[in-house]
Each structure stands twice: as C-alpha cells, then as structure tokens.
Write a protein that holds these residues in place. Structure first.
Motif, PDB file in Angstrom:
ATOM      1  N   PHE A  20      30.686  52.251  44.869  1.00 26.85           N
ATOM      2  CA  PHE A  20      30.615  52.145  43.700  1.00 26.85           C
ATOM      3  C   PHE A  20      30.511  50.643  43.001  1.00 26.85           C
ATOM      4  CE2 PHE A  20      33.206  56.171  43.752  1.00 26.85           C
ATOM      5  CZ  PHE A  20      33.533  56.583  43.125  1.00 26.85           C
ATOM      6  N   ASP A  21      30.724  50.088  43.784  1.00 29.17           N
ATOM      7  CA  ASP A  21      29.681  48.118  43.310  1.00 29.17           C
ATOM      8  C   ASP A  21      27.970  48.676  43.546  1.00 29.17           C
ATOM      9  OD1 ASP A  21      29.474  45.744  42.451  1.00 29.17           O
ATOM     10  OD2 ASP A  21      28.949  45.365  44.487  1.00 29.17           O
ATOM     11  N   ASN A  22      28.017  49.623  44.288  1.00 25.78           N
ATOM     12  CA  ASN A  22      26.687  50.214  44.585  1.00 25.78           C
ATOM     13  C   ASN A  22      25.882  50.734  43.669  1.00 25.78           C
ATOM     14  OD1 ASN A  22      24.798  49.088  46.669  1.00 25.78           O
ATOM     15  ND2 ASN A  22      24.069  51.067  46.928  1.00 25.78           N
ATOM     16  N   ARG A  23      26.215  51.332  42.969  1.00 32.95           N
ATOM     17  CA  ARG A  23      25.404  51.816  42.140  1.00 32.95           C
ATOM     18  C   ARG A  23      24.880  50.806  40.762  1.00 32.95           C
ATOM     19  NH1 ARG A  23      28.400  57.932  39.631  1.00 32.95           N
ATOM     20  NH2 ARG A  23      27.193  56.866  37.550  1.00 32.95           N
ATOM     21  N   PRO A  24      24.223  51.581  40.267  1.00 34.69           N
ATOM     22  CA  PRO A  24      23.310  49.988  38.764  1.00 34.69           C
ATOM     23  C   PRO A  24      23.988  50.271  37.576  1.00 34.69           C
ATOM     24  CG  PRO A  24      21.782  52.308  39.230  1.00 34.69           C
ATOM     25  CD  PRO A  24      22.587  52.166  39.752  1.00 34.69           C
ATOM     26  N   ASP A  25      25.051  51.961  37.845  1.00 38.82           N
ATOM     27  CA  ASP A  25      25.401  51.118  36.196  1.00 38.82           C
ATOM     28  C   ASP A  25      26.765  51.123  36.527  1.00 38.82           C
ATOM     29  OD1 ASP A  25      26.875  53.544  37.717  1.00 38.82           O
ATOM     30  OD2 ASP A  25      26.587  55.201  36.475  1.00 38.82           O
ATOM     31  N   PHE A  26      27.471  50.556  37.197  1.00 39.44           N
ATOM     32  CA  PHE A  26      28.786  49.867  37.600  1.00 39.44           C
ATOM     33  C   PHE A  26      29.029  48.446  37.881  1.00 39.44           C
ATOM     34  CE2 PHE A  26      30.952  53.872  38.150  1.00 39.44           C
ATOM     35  CZ  PHE A  26      32.015  54.016  38.168  1.00 39.44           C
ATOM     36  N   THR A  27      30.185  47.635  37.631  1.00 36.70           N
ATOM     37  CA  THR A  27      30.678  46.327  38.146  1.00 36.70           C
ATOM     38  C   THR A  27      32.117  46.928  38.762  1.00 36.70           C
ATOM     39  OG1 THR A  27      31.883  45.816  35.537  1.00 36.70           O
ATOM     40  CG2 THR A  27      29.002  45.282  36.929  1.00 36.70           C
ATOM     41  N   ALA A  28      31.997  45.218  39.863  1.00 36.67           N
ATOM     42  CA  ALA A  28      33.744  46.456  40.582  1.00 36.67           C
ATOM     43  C   ALA A  28      34.736  44.910  40.288  1.00 36.67           C
ATOM     44  CB  ALA A  28      33.607  46.535  41.846  1.00 36.67           C
ATOM     45  N   VAL A  29      36.270  45.319  41.008  1.00 35.74           N
ATOM     46  CA  VAL A  29      36.706  43.627  40.552  1.00 35.74           C
ATOM     47  C   VAL A  29      37.755  43.943  41.384  1.00 35.74           C
ATOM     48  CG1 VAL A  29      39.141  42.971  39.529  1.00 35.74           C
ATOM     49  CG2 VAL A  29      36.433  44.053  38.041  1.00 35.74           C
ATOM     50  N   ASP A  30      38.288  43.305  43.010  1.00 28.56           N
ATOM     51  CA  ASP A  30      38.911  43.343  43.603  1.00 28.56           C
ATOM     52  C   ASP A  30      39.839  42.749  43.627  1.00 28.56           C
ATOM     53  OD1 ASP A  30      39.176  43.970  46.425  1.00 28.56           O
ATOM     54  OD2 ASP A  30      37.746  42.219  47.281  1.00 28.56           O
ATOM     55  N   GLU A  31      40.940  43.514  44.038  1.00 28.12           N
ATOM     56  CA  GLU A  31      42.574  43.486  44.027  1.00 28.12           C
ATOM     57  C   GLU A  31      42.670  42.269  42.694  1.00 28.12           C
ATOM     58  OE1 GLU A  31      44.237  43.152  47.839  1.00 28.12           O
ATOM     59  OE2 GLU A  31      42.532  44.104  48.584  1.00 28.12           O
ATOM     60  N   PRO A  32      42.768  42.259  41.622  1.00 30.37           N
ATOM     61  CA  PRO A  32      42.801  41.740  40.515  1.00 30.37           C
ATOM     62  C   PRO A  32      44.080  40.385  40.537  1.00 30.37           C
ATOM     63  CG  PRO A  32      42.853  43.478  39.328  1.00 30.37           C
ATOM     64  CD  PRO A  32      41.908  43.383  41.113  1.00 30.37           C
ATOM     65  N   PHE A  33      45.188  41.499  41.187  1.00 26.85           N
ATOM     66  CA  PHE A  33      46.990  40.469  41.571  1.00 26.85           C
ATOM     67  C   PHE A  33      47.493  40.361  42.421  1.00 26.85           C
ATOM     68  CE2 PHE A  33      46.675  44.135  37.041  1.00 26.85           C
ATOM     69  CZ  PHE A  33      47.514  43.876  37.066  1.00 26.85           C
ATOM     70  N   TYR A  34      46.408  40.413  43.361  1.00 26.24           N
ATOM     71  CA  TYR A  34      46.609  39.325  44.792  1.00 26.24           C
ATOM     72  C   TYR A  34      47.205  38.012  44.508  1.00 26.24           C
ATOM     73  CZ  TYR A  34      46.179  39.132  49.338  1.00 26.24           C
ATOM     74  OH  TYR A  34      46.259  39.173  50.967  1.00 26.24           O
ATOM     75  N   ALA A  35      46.889  36.990  43.162  1.00 31.38           N
ATOM     76  CA  ALA A  35      47.259  35.865  43.092  1.00 31.38           C
ATOM     77  C   ALA A  35      48.825  35.710  42.242  1.00 31.38           C
ATOM     78  CB  ALA A  35      46.260  34.724  42.697  1.00 31.38           C
ATOM     79  N   ALA A  36      48.380  37.417  41.498  1.00 31.16           N
ATOM     80  CA  ALA A  36      49.897  37.000  40.911  1.00 31.16           C
ATOM     81  C   ALA A  36      51.297  37.622  41.678  1.00 31.16           C
ATOM     82  CB  ALA A  36      49.905  38.280  39.669  1.00 31.16           C
ATOM     83  N   TYR A  37      51.099  38.712  42.916  1.00 35.19           N
ATOM     84  CA  TYR A  37      51.395  39.341  43.813  1.00 35.19           C
ATOM     85  C   TYR A  37      52.240  37.858  44.405  1.00 35.19           C
ATOM     86  CZ  TYR A  37      53.005  40.809  47.661  1.00 35.19           C
ATOM     87  OH  TYR A  37      53.981  41.473  49.137  1.00 35.19           O
ATOM     88  N   LEU A  38      51.340  37.626  45.317  1.00 28.26           N
ATOM     89  CA  LEU A  38      51.649  36.164  46.203  1.00 28.26           C
ATOM     90  C   LEU A  38      52.982  35.571  45.054  1.00 28.26           C
ATOM     91  CD1 LEU A  38      48.394  35.394  48.463  1.00 28.26           C
ATOM     92  CD2 LEU A  38      50.439  36.603  48.859  1.00 28.26           C
ATOM     93  N   ALA A  39      52.515  34.675  44.031  1.00 33.67           N
ATOM     94  CA  ALA A  39      53.257  33.921  42.919  1.00 33.67           C
ATOM     95  C   ALA A  39      54.345  34.325  42.953  1.00 33.67           C
ATOM     96  CB  ALA A  39      52.414  33.688  42.023  1.00 33.67           C
ATOM     97  N   ARG A  40      54.740  35.919  42.952  1.00 30.26           N
ATOM     98  CA  ARG A  40      55.786  36.073  42.313  1.00 30.26           C
ATOM     99  C   ARG A  40      57.142  37.444  43.247  1.00 30.26           C
ATOM    100  NH1 ARG A  40      53.886  36.188  38.564  1.00 30.26           N
ATOM    101  NH2 ARG A  40      54.472  36.264  36.232  1.00 30.26           N
ATOM    102  N   THR A  41      56.556  36.928  44.715  1.00 25.59           N
ATOM    103  CA  THR A  41      57.411  37.071  46.224  1.00 25.59           C
ATOM    104  C   THR A  41      57.382  36.243  47.130  1.00 25.59           C
ATOM    105  OG1 THR A  41      54.820  38.417  47.131  1.00 25.59           O
ATOM    106  CG2 THR A  41      55.829  39.584  45.873  1.00 25.59           C
ATOM    107  N   GLY A  42      56.266  35.100  46.762  1.00 23.47           N
ATOM    108  CA  GLY A  42      56.305  34.501  47.811  1.00 23.47           C
ATOM    109  C   GLY A  42      56.106  35.032  48.956  1.00 23.47           C
TER     110      GLY A  42
END
Length: 235
Positions: A20-42
């Motif tokens: 979907f990032d390959n479509r000219p009408d799209f942008t993409a976001v890669d796992e935006p909660f990853y840091a929040a997850y690591l910070a909360r779980t350790g």
C-alpha cells in the motif's frame, strides 16, 4: 481514509505495508506504538534502545499523530502489532479508523517468530489482542488471511479494496527490492526477507511440525485465530 491494519509478528504485515505504500495516493506508518510498548513492558527486544530513541514513548502522543488530518486525496496505511496494545495504551481511537485484521495460522507464526526471538509467550504473538480489538470494532472490521493473499494476491487485495471502499490500483502487487523510507529502525533485524522481495511470495506449503513449548504456544493461540478465520474475507 486511515486504515489500521492489526497483525502479529511474522505475518506478511511488512509486505502488506510495502504494497500500500507503493500506491501513489498512500503513505504508511510502521508500528507506531513499538517504543510505547517497550517502555511499558520493559521487554528486551533486538535494537530496543534504538526503537525507544526513535519513537514517542507516550501512547497519547502516538494517538494524536495517527488522528491528525492527512493532505487531501491521501490515504494512510497504519501497520500495527496487536500485541503492542498493552494496558495503558488507549484503544478507543480505533473506532475512528477503517480496521483490517491480518491473520496467519499460529503454527506458522510461532515457527517463524521463535527462530528470531527466544521463548515467546502468548501475549507476545498478538492473537489474544487481535480477538479483543476485533470485538472493540463491533465486528465491523475486515479480516484477511495471509495464506489467502499468498495464494491469490490480486484477487484478495481487490476484494480488500472493495470491502473498505477503496479504488483498485495494481501497484500494490509489486514493489522495488530494498528498504523503504517508511521502515522502522528495527528493519535491519527483521526485514531482510521482505527487502529481497519485489512482490508477494507464492502459496505456502504444509504447516510446520512443532514440538514442546512451540507446539503448546501454537495450540493456545489456535482458538483466537479460528474465531477470526471464520470471519475472513473470501473470493
């Protein structure tokens, strides 16, 4: 349109993001909660320090960014790991998204993930959280199985676009090899196979044979997978 795609690890999720990032009408976001997850779980993950430095650790900040308006005529593909939605991470915002659940048989997930991550637990492979998040959508989300995509990429992605009210664009079927600008910093550890790809791999073979803890983990995840598999999109 903001599309939140809920997956677990080793589940074709990066290939779908590239598609979907390959479509000219799209942008993409890669796992935006990853840091929040690591910070909360350790939890200790490969490249954990780099992840914590690269992303906001406050989930409210992440939600605000995800909800911000996009330029007119643009769509967003949000690649999410369901297991990142731990206590303290808001969930109500997903009702404002177009939600897609990407599932894969747990035997395949466990075999692939355990090869890169030592002794994963049920809460680390996303199946329980996928079932919970699906219920939060009121059962209105679209479910798509990775095995069906690999058997028939064009048929399944056309059906997905139809199901969410998105026009078809064949650019989702092939992309250039190598990293993409959307990649999270963890790509160097996890994305080697998809970086070599230029499209979806072919149909998978028989399920892997698992033993011991791996077999028990796949068995524990199976009821959650089957619940969503029964609601999957078909063509």
């Amino acid at each position: 349109m903001k599309i939140a795609c809920w997956s677990g690890p080793r589940n074709l999720s990066t290939a779908m993001m590239y598609a979907f990032d390959n479509r000219p009408d799209f942008t993409a976001v890669d796992e935006p909660f990853y840091a929040a997850y690591l910070a909360r779980t350790g939890r200790v993950h490969p490249m954990g320090d780099a992840i914590l430095a690269a992303q906001p650790q406050d989930p409210a900040e992440v939600v605000a960014k995800l909800a911000a308006p996009e330029p007119e005529g643009r769509h967003v593909w949000q690649k999410h790991m369901a297991q990142h939605m731990v206590p303290g991470v808001p969930r109500d915002w997903i009702r404002d998204m177009v939600n897609v659940f990407l599932i894969r048989h747990p035997a395949r997930v466990v075999a692939s993930f355990a090869a890169r991550y030592d002794r994963p637990g049920l809460d680390e492979i996303g199946f329980v959280q996928q079932a919970e998040l699906y219920e939060l959508t009121g059962g209105t989300a679209v479910v798509i199985d990775a095995a069906d995509i690999r058997r028939d990429p064009e048929g399944m992605l056309r059906a997905l676009c139809d199901a969410i009210g998105l026009g078809w664009d064949p650019s989702v079927l092939a992309w250039r090899a190598g990293p993409r600008a959307v990649d999270g910093v963890w790509a160097a550890h996890w994305y080697d196979a998809v970086h070599r790809s230029t499209g979806f791999a072919g149909a998978e073979g028989p399920l892997p044979d698992l033993e011991g803890d791996a077999a028990a983990l796949a068995e524990a995840a199976l009821p959650y997978y089957e619940r969503l598999h029964a609601r999957r999109l078909t063509v």
